[in-house]
Design an enzyme around this catalytic site. Structure first.
Site, mmCIF file in Angstrom:
data_model
loop_
_atom_site.group_PDB
_atom_site.id
_atom_site.type_symbol
_atom_site.label_atom_id
_atom_site.label_comp_id
_atom_site.label_asym_id
_atom_site.label_seq_id
_atom_site.Cartn_x
_atom_site.Cartn_y
_atom_site.Cartn_z
ATOM 1 N N ARG A 1 -4.429 -22.322 -14.335
ATOM 2 C CA ARG A 1 -4.581 -21.453 -15.524
ATOM 3 C C ARG A 1 -5.897 -20.674 -15.526
ATOM 4 N NH1 ARG A 1 -2.011 -25.836 -18.221
ATOM 5 N NH2 ARG A 1 0.183 -25.313 -18.456
ATOM 6 N N LYS B 1 -8.735 -5.236 -11.916
ATOM 7 C CA LYS B 1 -7.277 -5.078 -11.789
ATOM 8 C C LYS B 1 -6.836 -5.941 -10.611
ATOM 9 C CE LYS B 1 -6.205 -0.604 -13.815
ATOM 10 N NZ LYS B 1 -5.703 0.767 -13.581
ATOM 11 N N GLU C 1 -11.390 8.022 -2.201
ATOM 12 C CA GLU C 1 -11.730 7.422 -3.505
ATOM 13 C C GLU C 1 -13.179 7.737 -3.877
ATOM 14 O OE1 GLU C 1 -9.430 5.956 -5.341
ATOM 15 O OE2 GLU C 1 -7.960 4.975 -4.041
ATOM 16 N N LYS D 1 -17.660 3.719 -11.467
ATOM 17 C CA LYS D 1 -16.569 2.794 -11.818
ATOM 18 C C LYS D 1 -17.037 1.814 -12.887
ATOM 19 C CE LYS D 1 -12.518 0.598 -10.923
ATOM 20 N NZ LYS D 1 -11.456 0.265 -10.005
ATOM 21 N N GLU E 1 -7.724 0.071 -19.948
ATOM 22 C CA GLU E 1 -7.028 1.360 -19.906
ATOM 23 C C GLU E 1 -6.298 1.615 -21.231
ATOM 24 O OE1 GLU E 1 -5.764 2.089 -15.808
ATOM 25 O OE2 GLU E 1 -4.140 3.309 -16.604
ATOM 26 N N ARG F 1 -10.138 5.200 -18.523
ATOM 27 C CA ARG F 1 -9.908 4.537 -17.234
ATOM 28 C C ARG F 1 -8.754 5.197 -16.478
ATOM 29 N NH1 ARG F 1 -10.311 -1.839 -15.422
ATOM 30 N NH2 ARG F 1 -9.855 -1.386 -13.239
ATOM 31 N N ASN G 1 -6.977 7.436 -12.079
ATOM 32 C CA ASN G 1 -5.683 7.679 -11.416
ATOM 33 C C ASN G 1 -5.548 9.115 -10.923
ATOM 34 O OD1 ASN G 1 -4.866 5.045 -11.885
ATOM 35 N ND2 ASN G 1 -4.049 5.550 -13.914
ATOM 36 N N HIS H 1 -3.045 10.038 -8.242
ATOM 37 C CA HIS H 1 -2.146 8.906 -8.050
ATOM 38 C C HIS H 1 -0.679 9.218 -8.361
ATOM 39 C CE1 HIS H 1 -5.825 6.729 -7.499
ATOM 40 N NE2 HIS H 1 -5.219 5.584 -7.359
ATOM 41 N N HIS I 1 1.453 8.391 -5.428
ATOM 42 C CA HIS I 1 2.457 7.331 -5.529
ATOM 43 C C HIS I 1 3.805 7.822 -4.984
ATOM 44 C CE1 HIS I 1 4.774 4.023 -7.270
ATOM 45 N NE2 HIS I 1 5.638 4.965 -7.613
ATOM 46 N N HIS J 1 -2.933 4.101 1.328
ATOM 47 C CA HIS J 1 -3.101 4.390 -0.101
ATOM 48 C C HIS J 1 -4.172 5.467 -0.335
ATOM 49 C CE1 HIS J 1 -3.313 3.800 -4.403
ATOM 50 N NE2 HIS J 1 -4.623 3.607 -4.309
HETATM 51 P P1 NAD Z 1 -6.321 -3.485 3.222
HETATM 52 O O1 NAD Z 1 -6.848 -4.556 2.381
HETATM 53 O O2 NAD Z 1 -4.934 -3.606 3.730
HETATM 54 O O3 NAD Z 1 -7.293 -3.277 4.465
HETATM 55 C C1 NAD Z 1 -6.978 -2.317 5.433
HETATM 56 C C2 NAD Z 1 -6.997 -2.888 6.853
HETATM 57 O O4 NAD Z 1 -8.350 -3.005 7.291
HETATM 58 C C3 NAD Z 1 -6.402 -4.280 6.974
HETATM 59 O O5 NAD Z 1 -5.676 -4.347 8.175
HETATM 60 C C4 NAD Z 1 -7.618 -5.204 7.059
HETATM 61 O O6 NAD Z 1 -7.369 -6.368 7.775
HETATM 62 C C5 NAD Z 1 -8.602 -4.313 7.786
HETATM 63 N N1 NAD Z 1 -10.016 -4.581 7.495
HETATM 64 C C6 NAD Z 1 -10.558 -4.826 6.276
HETATM 65 N N2 NAD Z 1 -11.887 -4.868 6.376
HETATM 66 C C7 NAD Z 1 -12.211 -4.672 7.675
HETATM 67 C C8 NAD Z 1 -13.424 -4.615 8.396
HETATM 68 N N3 NAD Z 1 -14.606 -4.679 7.778
HETATM 69 N N4 NAD Z 1 -13.372 -4.430 9.728
HETATM 70 C C9 NAD Z 1 -12.176 -4.285 10.357
HETATM 71 N N5 NAD Z 1 -10.993 -4.314 9.745
HETATM 72 C C10 NAD Z 1 -11.010 -4.497 8.407
HETATM 73 O O7 NAD Z 1 -6.380 -2.053 2.520
HETATM 74 P P2 NAD Z 1 -7.369 -1.393 1.456
HETATM 75 O O8 NAD Z 1 -7.228 0.059 1.672
HETATM 76 O O9 NAD Z 1 -8.699 -2.007 1.451
HETATM 77 O O10 NAD Z 1 -6.679 -1.786 0.069
HETATM 78 C C11 NAD Z 1 -5.416 -1.289 -0.291
HETATM 79 C C12 NAD Z 1 -4.906 -2.134 -1.438
HETATM 80 O O11 NAD Z 1 -5.807 -2.011 -2.534
HETATM 81 C C13 NAD Z 1 -3.548 -1.717 -1.948
HETATM 82 O O12 NAD Z 1 -2.749 -2.876 -2.098
HETATM 83 C C14 NAD Z 1 -3.826 -1.100 -3.307
HETATM 84 O O13 NAD Z 1 -2.784 -1.296 -4.227
HETATM 85 C C15 NAD Z 1 -5.057 -1.857 -3.723
HETATM 86 N N6 NAD Z 1 -5.907 -1.153 -4.693
HETATM 87 C C16 NAD Z 1 -6.305 -1.845 -5.790
HETATM 88 C C17 NAD Z 1 -7.138 -1.254 -6.706
HETATM 89 C C18 NAD Z 1 -7.625 -2.040 -7.888
HETATM 90 O O14 NAD Z 1 -8.263 -1.452 -8.771
HETATM 91 N N7 NAD Z 1 -7.385 -3.332 -7.939
HETATM 92 C C19 NAD Z 1 -7.596 0.058 -6.500
HETATM 93 C C20 NAD Z 1 -7.181 0.739 -5.357
HETATM 94 C C21 NAD Z 1 -6.339 0.118 -4.450
HETATM 95 N N1 GLY Z 2 -8.264 1.938 -9.316
HETATM 96 C C1 GLY Z 2 -7.944 2.295 -10.644
HETATM 97 C C2 GLY Z 2 -8.557 1.415 -11.658
HETATM 98 O O1 GLY Z 2 -9.277 0.506 -11.331
HETATM 99 O O2 GLY Z 2 -8.332 1.596 -12.827
#
Ligand code: NAD
Ligand code: GLY
Length: 383
Positions: A132, A154, A196, A238, A248, A253, A257, A260, A264, A278
């Site tokens: 929890r 998020k 970003e 941010k 949001e 916030r 997007n 996006h 998307h 992404h």
């Molecule tokens: P990811 O986490 O898949 O990482 C991309 C690739 O890089 C992976 O293969 C990983 O293993 C590799 N990698 C990571 N760090 C590395 C390093 N230092 N050296 C070598 N390889 C490395 O992708 P991402 O782009 O970081 O994240 C995408 C995700 O984030 C999506 O699921 C998206 O929905 C989410 N997201 C969330 C938010 C939020 O606010 N929570 C915002 C934007 C995106």
């Molecule tokens: N990446 C969008 C948010 O954090 O609201």
């Protein structure tokens, strides 16, 4: 205090995410991975952490992170999930929850997310529901995670109905950004994260977008000072937005997007797979959002051209024909709009966009003329 620690202290920047009762720091600087134990001291409910990483990042950095905790007397365990978006599915999430429970955590155990946005979103959601709710710390390793996903709470996973549809707002206790970790990140991933970074300038910091135009290429070529500056400015932006609108509930916030709604749709059409990352989708989406704003007479055409020119100049795929690993896709306007209607940002089927009155003047619009949207997409597909 020895000399390397002093040097690291001088290079470190701390940004506060100011949330009543749940405020936390973002520590940014080179070499911070090895200091995570010190930075977390005083925040851990008990000297026990479980590090969650992925199969690519764990071999690179998990042992160093574990050692950083252990030298401050904290017991560690490391779990690794497969790299990539599939780990954010229910099956991967269920597997992780059972693997976590195998470690017999208690409510004072802290989870530590070591990885990109996938590991961060997954681990954050696991922390929100494990027993929890246990504390968690973000140690982001991609540029996208360092400038966006690790900050703001998020968390979530994907379902067959779409991405991030199951989740929670759940803030970390600390974010540790070691800027050196980007040295091993593939260039394509770095570039996706850069979209970003530029986004913050386009939302409400026109001077920062100008800085990006002048410094983006050097940053992407590995200039450490510029990289750190961009990460700091992004985290400041941010943190400011999240502190003012954590859940949001206003449109503030939602400005994050930008790009996006289009992005998307492009991601949905390419199957949320390796053909379009992404951050790449956000980059192409921002160019389209500015084009739409210009067509609707809201934004000067020169501003839309500046956005497109800069993103293309650094190497982001802003033209639709550049997306899809070299194979020209059969893009269809109606299908793209259909994806937009299924997006969780759409309200009662009404499309929601972040548009702009100029660079640094973004706003949320639920009032887009669909004929203009159709024309824009038809032209983008034909270009
Ligand atoms: P990811 O986490 O898949 O990482 C991309 C690739 O890089 C992976 O293969 C990983 O293993 C590799 N990698 C990571 N760090 C590395 C390093 N230092 N050296 C070598 N390889 C490395 O992708 P991402 O782009 O970081 O994240 C995408 C995700 O984030 C999506 O699921 C998206 O929905 C989410 N997201 C969330 C938010 C939020 O606010 N929570 C915002 C934007 C995106
Ligand atoms: N990446 C969008 C948010 O954090 O609201």
């Amino acid at each position: 205090m020895n000399a390397p620690t002093e040097a690291a202290d001088q290079a470190r920047r701390t940004i506060r995410v100011d949330l009543a009762g749940r405020a936390y720091d973002i520590a940014i600087g080179p070499g911070l991975l090895d200091r995570t134990g010190e930075l977390a001291a005083g925040l851990l409910a008990a000297p026990r952490v479980i590090i969650v990483s992925d199969h690519t990042v764990a071999p690179l950095y998990a042992a160093r992170l574990a050692a950083a905790f252990e030298k401050t007397g904290v017991r560690t365990r490391v779990l690794a999930v497969p790299a990539g978006e599939t780990s954010k599915e229910f099956t991967g999430f269920g597997q992780l929850m059972n693997d976590l429970l195998d470690q017999r955590p208690d409510r004072k155990t802290t989870l530590v997310a070591l990885g990109g946005g996938v590991v961060g979103d997954l681990t954050g959601f696991a922390a929100a529901v494990l027993l929890r709710g246990v504390d968690f710390i973000q140690v982001p390793t991609t540029l996208l995670a360092q400038v966006d996903s690790s900050v703001g709470g998020k968390t979530g996973i994907n379902t067959r109905h779409g991405k991030n549809l199951v989740g929670a707002f759940y803030q970390p206790r600390l974010v540790v950004i070691d800027t050196d970790l980007l040295d091993t990140l593939p260039r394509r991933e770095l570039l996706a994260g850069y979209a970003e970074v530029a986004k913050y300038g386009l939302i409400d910091e026109p001077d920062f977008f100008t800085w990006c135009e002048e410094n983006g290429a050097a940053l992407l070529a590995g200039d450490a000072a510029r990289r750190s500056y961009a990460i700091e400015q992004s985290c400041l932006a941010k943190a400011r937005i999240v502190a003012a609108d954590e859940r949001e509930t206003t449109d503030l916030r939602a400005l994050l997007n930008l790009g996006h709604t289009f992005g998307h749709a492009l991601e949905a059409e390419t199957g949320f797979g390796p053909d379009l990352l992404h951050g790449e989708a956000v980059g192409a989406g921002m160019a389209l959002a500015f084009d739409l704003s210009a067509r609707m007479g809201l934004c000067p055409a020169v501003d839309a051209e500046r956005v497109r020119r800069h993103l293309a100049a650094v190497g982001l795929p802003v033209r639709l024909r550049a997306i899809g690993g070299g194979n020209r896709r059969d893009w269809q306007t109606a299908r793209l709009i259909d994806h937009m209607r299924g997006d969780k940002k759409a309200e009662a089927g009404k499309l929601t966009f972040v548009l702009a009155r100029g660079i640094g003047r973004a706003f949320v619009s639920r009032d887009v003329d669909e004929t203009v949207l159709h024309g824009l997409l038809d032209d983008a597909i034909a270009a």
